[in-house]
Motif scaffolding. Structure first.
Motif, PDB file in Angstrom:
ATOM      1  N   VAL A 115      24.612  52.939 -36.733  1.00 57.87           N
ATOM      2  CA  VAL A 115      24.203  53.282 -38.264  1.00 57.87           C
ATOM      3  C   VAL A 115      23.124  52.650 -38.545  1.00 57.87           C
ATOM      4  CG1 VAL A 115      24.902  52.925 -40.512  1.00 57.87           C
ATOM      5  CG2 VAL A 115      26.652  53.556 -39.106  1.00 57.87           C
ATOM      6  N   LEU A 116      22.610  51.288 -37.986  1.00 55.30           N
ATOM      7  CA  LEU A 116      21.445  50.696 -38.356  1.00 55.30           C
ATOM      8  C   LEU A 116      20.340  51.443 -37.683  1.00 55.30           C
ATOM      9  CD1 LEU A 116      22.919  47.096 -37.773  1.00 55.30           C
ATOM     10  CD2 LEU A 116      21.889  47.630 -39.972  1.00 55.30           C
ATOM     11  N   ARG A 117      20.463  51.883 -36.636  1.00 53.18           N
ATOM     12  CA  ARG A 117      19.289  52.439 -35.888  1.00 53.18           C
ATOM     13  C   ARG A 117      19.134  53.968 -36.641  1.00 53.18           C
ATOM     14  NH1 ARG A 117      17.794  56.652 -33.083  1.00 53.18           N
ATOM     15  NH2 ARG A 117      19.762  57.511 -33.209  1.00 53.18           N
TER      16      ARG A 117
ATOM     17  N   ILE B  88      19.466  38.627 -52.623  1.00 56.06           N
ATOM     18  CA  ILE B  88      18.529  40.011 -52.314  1.00 56.06           C
ATOM     19  C   ILE B  88      18.720  40.672 -51.124  1.00 56.06           C
ATOM     20  CG2 ILE B  88      16.508  41.106 -52.881  1.00 56.06           C
ATOM     21  CD1 ILE B  88      16.283  39.125 -55.421  1.00 56.06           C
ATOM     22  N   ALA B  89      18.275  39.359 -50.214  1.00 59.49           N
ATOM     23  CA  ALA B  89      17.896  39.999 -48.886  1.00 59.49           C
ATOM     24  C   ALA B  89      19.245  40.307 -48.180  1.00 59.49           C
ATOM     25  CB  ALA B  89      17.270  38.863 -47.924  1.00 59.49           C
ATOM     26  N   GLY B  90      20.313  39.654 -48.635  1.00 61.85           N
ATOM     27  CA  GLY B  90      21.684  39.697 -47.866  1.00 61.85           C
ATOM     28  C   GLY B  90      22.644  40.712 -48.322  1.00 61.85           C
TER      29      GLY B  90
ATOM     30  N   PRO C  76      16.732  46.113 -35.715  1.00 60.49           N
ATOM     31  CA  PRO C  76      17.005  46.150 -36.914  1.00 60.49           C
ATOM     32  C   PRO C  76      16.571  44.886 -37.929  1.00 60.49           C
ATOM     33  CG  PRO C  76      19.140  46.148 -36.054  1.00 60.49           C
ATOM     34  CD  PRO C  76      17.900  46.127 -34.927  1.00 60.49           C
ATOM     35  N   PHE C  77      16.823  43.858 -37.377  1.00 54.49           N
ATOM     36  CA  PHE C  77      16.612  42.560 -38.090  1.00 54.49           C
ATOM     37  C   PHE C  77      15.250  42.087 -37.629  1.00 54.49           C
ATOM     38  CE2 PHE C  77      21.257  43.149 -37.100  1.00 54.49           C
ATOM     39  CZ  PHE C  77      21.886  43.113 -38.384  1.00 54.49           C
ATOM     40  N   MET C  78      14.461  42.892 -37.148  1.00 53.13           N
ATOM     41  CA  MET C  78      13.065  42.555 -36.716  1.00 53.13           C
ATOM     42  C   MET C  78      13.131  41.288 -35.676  1.00 53.13           C
ATOM     43  SD  MET C  78      10.049  43.655 -37.117  1.00 53.13           S
ATOM     44  CE  MET C  78       8.946  42.404 -37.182  1.00 53.13           C
ATOM     45  N   ILE C  79      11.706  41.169 -35.062  1.00 55.01           N
ATOM     46  CA  ILE C  79      11.763  39.968 -34.040  1.00 55.01           C
ATOM     47  C   ILE C  79      10.556  39.207 -34.472  1.00 55.01           C
ATOM     48  CG2 ILE C  79      12.321  41.433 -32.074  1.00 55.01           C
ATOM     49  CD1 ILE C  79       9.495  42.408 -31.820  1.00 55.01           C
TER      50      ILE C  79
ATOM     51  N   LYS D 177       9.362  35.107 -35.672  1.00 53.21           N
ATOM     52  CA  LYS D 177       9.576  33.882 -36.443  1.00 53.21           C
ATOM     53  C   LYS D 177      10.143  34.096 -37.608  1.00 53.21           C
ATOM     54  CE  LYS D 177       6.321  30.457 -34.411  1.00 53.21           C
ATOM     55  NZ  LYS D 177       5.280  29.392 -34.661  1.00 53.21           N
ATOM     56  N   ARG D 178       9.968  35.209 -38.153  1.00 53.24           N
ATOM     57  CA  ARG D 178      10.323  35.935 -39.446  1.00 53.24           C
ATOM     58  C   ARG D 178      11.387  36.584 -39.395  1.00 53.24           C
ATOM     59  NH1 ARG D 178       8.672  33.714 -44.771  1.00 53.24           N
ATOM     60  NH2 ARG D 178       6.709  32.897 -44.442  1.00 53.24           N
ATOM     61  N   SER D 179      12.093  36.596 -38.320  1.00 50.53           N
ATOM     62  CA  SER D 179      13.308  37.720 -38.115  1.00 50.53           C
ATOM     63  C   SER D 179      14.253  37.277 -38.944  1.00 50.53           C
ATOM     64  CB  SER D 179      14.004  38.015 -36.756  1.00 50.53           C
ATOM     65  OG  SER D 179      14.070  36.550 -36.347  1.00 50.53           O
TER      66      SER D 179
ATOM     67  N   ASP E 220       2.651  34.698 -41.266  1.00 49.93           N
ATOM     68  CA  ASP E 220       2.504  34.292 -42.744  1.00 49.93           C
ATOM     69  C   ASP E 220       2.785  35.389 -43.754  1.00 49.93           C
ATOM     70  OD1 ASP E 220       1.612  32.519 -44.673  1.00 49.93           O
ATOM     71  OD2 ASP E 220      -0.204  32.661 -44.154  1.00 49.93           O
ATOM     72  N   ARG E 221       3.087  35.122 -45.022  1.00 48.89           N
ATOM     73  CA  ARG E 221       3.247  36.100 -46.155  1.00 48.89           C
ATOM     74  C   ARG E 221       2.025  36.070 -47.029  1.00 48.89           C
ATOM     75  NH1 ARG E 221       7.551  38.589 -44.061  1.00 48.89           N
ATOM     76  NH2 ARG E 221       9.425  37.583 -44.166  1.00 48.89           N
ATOM     77  N   PRO E 222       1.798  37.307 -47.395  1.00 50.05           N
ATOM     78  CA  PRO E 222       0.765  37.691 -48.362  1.00 50.05           C
ATOM     79  C   PRO E 222       1.168  36.925 -49.819  1.00 50.05           C
ATOM     80  CG  PRO E 222       1.822  39.734 -47.760  1.00 50.05           C
ATOM     81  CD  PRO E 222       2.421  38.813 -47.171  1.00 50.05           C
TER      82      PRO E 222
HETATM   83  C1  HEM Z   1      22.409  44.814 -42.278  1.00 45.86           C
HETATM   84  C2  HEM Z   1      21.912  43.894 -42.798  1.00 45.86           C
HETATM   85  C3  HEM Z   1      20.489  43.334 -42.923  1.00 45.86           C
HETATM   86  C4  HEM Z   1      19.206  43.783 -42.286  1.00 45.86           C
HETATM   87  C5  HEM Z   1      19.363  45.363 -41.830  1.00 45.86           C
HETATM   88  C6  HEM Z   1      18.346  42.746 -42.410  1.00 45.86           C
HETATM   89  C7  HEM Z   1      17.105  43.236 -42.131  1.00 45.86           C
HETATM   90  C8  HEM Z   1      16.017  42.372 -42.229  1.00 45.86           C
HETATM   91  C9  HEM Z   1      14.743  42.290 -41.685  1.00 45.86           C
HETATM   92  C10 HEM Z   1      14.307  43.498 -40.952  1.00 45.86           C
HETATM   93  C11 HEM Z   1      13.976  41.259 -41.794  1.00 45.86           C
HETATM   94  C12 HEM Z   1      12.691  40.740 -41.414  1.00 45.86           C
HETATM   95  C13 HEM Z   1      11.486  41.508 -42.391  1.00 45.86           C
HETATM   96  C14 HEM Z   1      10.308  41.057 -41.873  1.00 45.86           C
HETATM   97  O1  HEM Z   1       9.830  39.734 -42.045  1.00 45.86           O
HETATM   98  O2  HEM Z   1       9.574  41.788 -41.169  1.00 45.86           O
HETATM   99  C15 HEM Z   1      14.958  40.371 -42.698  1.00 45.86           C
HETATM  100  C16 HEM Z   1      14.524  38.962 -43.271  1.00 45.86           C
HETATM  101  C17 HEM Z   1      15.482  38.453 -43.933  1.00 45.86           C
HETATM  102  N1  HEM Z   1      16.650  38.389 -44.078  1.00 45.86           N
HETATM  103 FE1  HEM Z   1      17.923  39.871 -43.565  1.00 45.86          FE
HETATM  104  N2  HEM Z   1      18.954  41.744 -42.954  1.00 45.86           N
HETATM  105  C18 HEM Z   1      20.253  41.791 -43.188  1.00 45.86           C
HETATM  106  C19 HEM Z   1      21.027  40.973 -43.620  1.00 45.86           C
HETATM  107  C20 HEM Z   1      20.791  39.677 -44.287  1.00 45.86           C
HETATM  108  C21 HEM Z   1      21.583  38.667 -44.670  1.00 45.86           C
HETATM  109  C22 HEM Z   1      23.339  38.934 -44.792  1.00 45.86           C
HETATM  110  C23 HEM Z   1      20.858  37.715 -45.131  1.00 45.86           C
HETATM  111  C24 HEM Z   1      21.375  36.654 -45.616  1.00 45.86           C
HETATM  112  C25 HEM Z   1      22.253  35.688 -45.746  1.00 45.86           C
HETATM  113  C26 HEM Z   1      19.831  37.937 -44.825  1.00 45.86           C
HETATM  114  C27 HEM Z   1      18.601  37.189 -45.066  1.00 45.86           C
HETATM  115  C28 HEM Z   1      17.167  37.347 -44.871  1.00 45.86           C
HETATM  116  C29 HEM Z   1      16.001  36.408 -45.104  1.00 45.86           C
HETATM  117  C30 HEM Z   1      16.335  35.109 -45.990  1.00 45.86           C
HETATM  118  C31 HEM Z   1      14.858  36.911 -44.657  1.00 45.86           C
HETATM  119  C32 HEM Z   1      13.676  36.504 -44.536  1.00 45.86           C
HETATM  120  C33 HEM Z   1      13.401  35.462 -43.222  1.00 45.86           C
HETATM  121  C34 HEM Z   1      11.885  34.740 -43.389  1.00 45.86           C
HETATM  122  O3  HEM Z   1      11.055  35.153 -44.126  1.00 45.86           O
HETATM  123  O4  HEM Z   1      11.828  33.734 -42.729  1.00 45.86           O
HETATM  124  N3  HEM Z   1      19.472  39.269 -44.341  1.00 45.86           N
HETATM  125  N4  HEM Z   1      16.111  40.855 -42.824  1.00 45.86           N
END
Ligand code: HEM
Length: 497
Positions: free
Chosen positions: A360-362, A301-303, A432-435, A437-439, A101-103
């Motif tokens: 680089v990511l690490r 913003i995230a991407g 780097p992209f977490m693990i 369901k919310r990764s 869940d998210r706060p």
């Molecule tokens: C090097 C690039 C990127 C890194 C290091 C990265 C890292 C992360 C991490 C660590 C999270 C998980 C956060 C958490 O909940 O603890 C996350 C979530 C997310 N990322 Fe990325 N991200 C990258 C690129 C992208 C790109 C290109 C997109 C979109 C097109 C994106 C969209 C999202 C979204 C929408 C979430 C939220 C998922 C959710 O809450 O279900 N990210 N990212």
């Protein structure tokens, strides 16, 4: 004697007694107990005095003192930090419902996401529906598809031309990278891309930058900072910027609705409209009606900032490690040559390029902590009770800096991701992209962009520090916010003969 005591003094003394009583005596008892507290909790600020803008040092210190799970009060908001791969895996992967869940009560995030619309801060059914939709649409319009490669190649070619225009003079690559990476999300979301001279687009990129640079995150825990006169933390500006980004997305969505053609579904916006129409016609209940602008803003913003920042760090690492830059160039020259851009088809041959961006990511740790999570109910986790509605913070830095996992985490060494035959080594601790369901939903897209942009740049240029300066990780380190960014820097790009 009492006439000298003002009403204010009486109220003040009563307030102090009330706070001390709350802190000392009014605590619920838990069995098993709460995680150990990080240290002395002060009124109003909680444990904030133990933190720093650079969270790495304080997180290490607190983990050493309190263990893998400890309690921090951010102002009055209880938060638990989870460190170390095993604990993160236990909490986010093995027990995926604990912290998914998210706060909803973090003031700034709640405000900029319009109460958790979109995906990043969305909850419950709305989040599930949007995550499902986003993953399948990114797959249809983007990740792994050749049309996406064509878009990235287009952007890479423009980027190369613009770098060429600097004619080996020192330049800061930030704005160029930002514009071309943001254009990829643009083409997935809105079909077209923008000329990066387009004022609407430039305005949006500037707003993302301002939001990242502001200390607006503090308003999550201290909503009263919003009312400080003169907006010294940039919070009001951040809210205004986020409204503008929404308006920008809404404008383009309106244009899409006007020109909607069900036989031409070629971007995320038209796919969303089609999906909504289908649900409406079958009278199915849905949460997807006002979320589209927030969803697109979230993807931008995230991407954008994450990928741009990784590329900015990659350039720093290339300059600091010329031997590794040459090894990457030799690999590209050998397998691809110089007559065409490297393609996803070359991935199996260009393993050093992949190992380089992975390192680089690490090494640069783009997200020192992941996003904020929350316990939906009381959770018993590794001998502690984490009460419902506690913020849970994954300490990604703790995994990437762990000598038991990496041996020499302090060294930049892409070779750690290659086996003796030069193939990529997959390590489960690489997160780097977490693990869970919310990764990250954009992982494959990000990997594709990093691979194609980085290989295209190294194929064309040799990057160096400007004469008389040394661009190194240690020199450039030091900007902290949602994303861990390099400080502004300049480099020289010499065209390869
Ligand atoms: C090097 C690039 C990127 C890194 C290091 C990265 C890292 C992360 C991490 C660590 C999270 C998980 C956060 C958490 O909940 O603890 C996350 C979530 C997310 N990322 Fe990325 N991200 C990258 C690129 C992208 C790109 C290109 C997109 C979109 C097109 C994106 C969209 C999202 C979204 C929408 C979430 C939220 C998922 C959710 O809450 O279900 N990210 N990212």
């Amino acid at each position: 004697m009492f006439e000298n005591i003002s009403v204010f003094s009486v109220v003040f003394v009563l307030l102090v007694c009330f706070i001390i009583h709350r802190l000392l005596f009014n605590r619920r008892k838990y069995d098993p107990p709460l995680p150990p507290a990080a240290g002395t909790r002060l009124p109003v600020i909680g444990h904030f005095h133990l933190l720093d803008r650079d969270m790495r040092g304080p997180l290490d210190k607190l983990r050493k003192k309190c263990g893998d799970i400890f309690l921090l009060h951010m102002g009055s908001i209880p938060s638990v930090v989870i460190s170390g791969y095993e604990a993160l895996k236990d909490g986010y992967k093995n027990n995926p419902d604990f912290f998914t869940d998210r706060p909803y009560f973090l003031h700034a995030l709640n405000k900029v996401t319009r109460g958790g619309q979109g995906i990043v801060m969305a909850r419950n059914e709305a989040w599930k529906e949007h995550r499902r939709f986003t993953l399948s649409t990114l797959k249809d319009f983007g990740m792994g598809k050749s049309n996406l490669e064509v878009s990235i190649h287009e952007e890479a070619k423009h980027l190369i031309d613009e770098i060429n225009a600097h004619k080996e003079d020192p330049f800061d690559p930030k704005d160029l990278l930002s514009a071309h990476v943001a254009n990829i999300i643009c083409s997935i979301s809105f079909r077209g891309s923008f000329k990066h001279t387009d004022p609407r687009f430039q305005g949006m990129i500037k707003m993302f930058d301002e939001n990242l640079a502001s200390a607006g995150g503090l308003a999550n825990f201290f909503p009263w900072v919003t009312s400080i006169p003169g907006d010294p933390l940039g919070v009001t500006k951040m809210f205004r910027n986020s409204d503008r980004v929404h308006e920008f997305c809404e404008d383009i969505i309106r244009e899409h609705i006007e020109t909607y053609d069900e036989n031409c579904i070629d971007d995320l916006t038209s796919a969303y409209i089609k999906h909504l129409k289908k649900l409406e016609s079958s009278n199915e209940s849905t949460t997807m009606n006002q979320y589209l602008a927030s969803l697109i803003a979230d993807l931008f913003i995230a991407g954008s900032e994450t990928t741009t920042t990784t590329l900015r760090w990659a350039l720093v690492c290339l300059v600091e490690h010329p031997d590794k830059q040459e090894r990457m160039f030799a690999e590209i020259e050998h397998h691809v040559g110089s007559s065409r851009l490297p393609s996803v088809q070359d991935k199996a041959d260009l393993t050093y390029v992949e190992a380089f961006y992975m390192e680089v990511l690490r090494y640069c740790v783009i997200t020192i902590i992941g996003n904020f999570h929350m316990t939906p109910v009381d959770v018993v986790f590794r001998g502690h009770t984490i009460p419902a509605n506690t913020v849970v913070i994954p300490n990604i830095w703790s995994v990437f800096s762990d000598p038991d996992i990496w041996g020499d985490p302090e060294n930049f060494r892409p070779e750690r991701f290659l086996d003796d035959n030069g193939n990529i080594v997959k390590k489960e601790e690489y997160i780097p992209f977490m693990i869970g369901k919310r990764s990250c939903v954009g992982e494959s897209l990000a990997r594709m962009e990093l691979f194609l942009f980085l290989s295209a740049l190294v194929q064309r240029f040799k990057f160096e520090s400007p004469p008389g300066t040394k661009v190194t990780f240690a020199e450039i380190d030091g900007q902290f916010g949602i994303v861990h960014c390099p400080k502004p820097y300049k480099i020289v790009a010499k065209v390869r003969p």
